[in-house]
Design a protein around this motif. Structure first.
Motif: not given
Length: 424
Positions: A71-98
């Motif tokens: 259901p892409n109509d229920l997708a996550l918006i503002g994903v770049d800011s979410v990804e940056n927050a995740l990279k900052s909080r969990y630096p030992d993980m790789q994050w990718v958008q799909r």
């Protein structure tokens, strides 16, 4: 004592040959089956992680409840800011958008008229981001059958099976019909850059891979994504660690009632993988237990037969004044020695077969034509550190247990009958 027992085992082959063969076969089967089961389940988990679940996955709550419908109509918006927050909080993980999507692929002829059509299951990834590691994670280069990896926008990879079925050649133009994030109809033209075999029936039947920017343009999903996947840097799934990451992330949004608030699910909570992983963890123990029980029964009977053959020997040793307890203990020591020899032999042969299965695998593609789950078609064994010693558990225990049961007959010898037996 050990040297004396070893000489007895070595010189009296009729006494030790059958138990060693039985122990060796049991250890061999234990190792081959345990490594193959571990490999099969590991491949299934790894395939799901690489293509659909990640080690953890971030979605909106509404998307997570209907994930099977894409259901892409229920997708996550503002994903770049979410990804940056995740990279900052969990630096030992790789994050990718799909972005996963479904649609209809139209193949035109030279006049622009529809020549062939077919449903497709699309996967949009960061193909042009060398730091994302998506090409390696999806094993794209090794899976290529024809053509090349897309090098510019507007190029697409399709499954080789789909290309053969629809008679699509490299360089052909295809049109993808689908639905945008806002529910309107969309279509976009792509050029076929290459074909590949994913190694999964669900994807090989009608899978396509596009760059995520092309998908965003087609689906009207600027700065949005259906799924944000996280992978541990070592590439191995750790459920305890994933559970800690998911718990710490979800605590931030526990008080929110927004259905579009993000939620993180670990791999074990997706695609009904929990039962599969638990089954993998317990199957080796169950397998070892079965072989211990079965071999103990066989070795018990073998020991009884051997005991009958050595009945006179025990009588002579008792007549010479050797205590029954000492005879019984020597039988146990002898069984330990035989168990070690059989376990070593079974382990060497078992690891050899397991190594072959690990390198070559078994192809079950002919039996999985109708399978829709994300499963590999070639299953391989997986040799782990425990594979080097797991066979000794049934090998030693069953031999000692079987000999302990059969050796009880020593205590049933009636010393008063010894001279009569010796006279005969």
């Amino acid at each position: 004592m050990i040297k004396f027992l070893f000489k007895g085992v070595w010189r009296d082959a009729s006494r030790s040959r059958l138990p060693i063969i039985i122990v060796g076969i049991g250890v061999f089967l234990t190792i081959v089956m345990s490594t193959f089961i571990t490999g099969v389940m590991g491949d299934m988990v790894d395939t799901n992680a690489r293509f659909t679940t990640g080690h953890v996955k971030v979605m909106t709550r509404a998307y997570a409840e209907n994930a099977d419908q894409l259901p892409n109509d229920l997708a996550l918006i503002g994903v770049d800011s979410v990804e940056n927050a995740l990279k900052s909080r969990y630096p030992d993980m790789q994050w990718v958008q799909r972005i996963r999507f479904g649609g209809l692929m139209d193949v035109p002829d030279e006049n622009g008229e529809t020549r062939a059509q077919g449903p497709v299951s699309g996967l949009a990834v960061e193909l042009f981001n060398s730091n994302g590691g998506e090409q390696e994670r999806l094993n794209i280069n090794e899976s290529m059958r024809r053509g090349h990896v897309p090098s510019k926008p507007g190029e697409v990879l399709i499954s080789d099976e789909l290309a053969t079925k629809l008679n699509i050649e490299l360089g052909d133009e295809i049109t993808l019909f689908g639905t945008t994030m806002y529910g309107s109809m969309t279509f976009k033209n792509f050029t076929v850059a290459g074909t590949l075999a994913f190694g999964s029936t669900a994807l090989d039947r009608g899978g396509i891979i596009v760059d995520i920017q092309d998908a965003r343009e087609a689906l009207d999903m600027e700065d949005a994504t259906g799924e944000l996947l996280g992978y541990f840097n070592n590439g191995q799934y750790d459920d305890d660690r994933a559970q800690q990451v998911a718990k710490s992330f979800n605590q931030q949004y526990e008080a929110s009632e927004d259905e579009f608030a993000p939620i993180m699910l670990r791999l074990k909570k997706q695609n009904q993988l929990a039962s599969m992983i638990d089954y993998t963890d317990s199957m080796t123990g169950i397998l070892v237990g079965i072989f211990i029980f079965a071999m103990s029964i066989v070795l018990w009977n073998t020991g009884l037969l051997g005991g009958l053959r050595r009945y006179s020997e025990f009588g002579v040793r008792l007549a010479l004044g050797e205590p029954k307890g000492h005879i019984y203990r020597t039988l146990i020591y002898e069984s330990v020695l035989i168990g070690i020899i059989g376990s070593v032999a079974g382990t060497v042969v078992g690891l050899g077969v397991a190594f072959y299965l690990q390198e070559n695998g078994l192809d079950f593609s002919g039996m999985m034509q109708s399978v829709s789950m994300m499963m590999p078609t070639v299953y391989r064994a997986n040799i782990t550190p425990s594979s080097f010693y797991v066979g000794f558990i049934p090998g030693l225990f069953s031999m000692v247990f079987g000999q302990a049961l059969s050796g009880i007959g020593v205590y049933k010898r009636d010393t008063a009958q010894l001279f009569k037996e010796l006279e005969v």
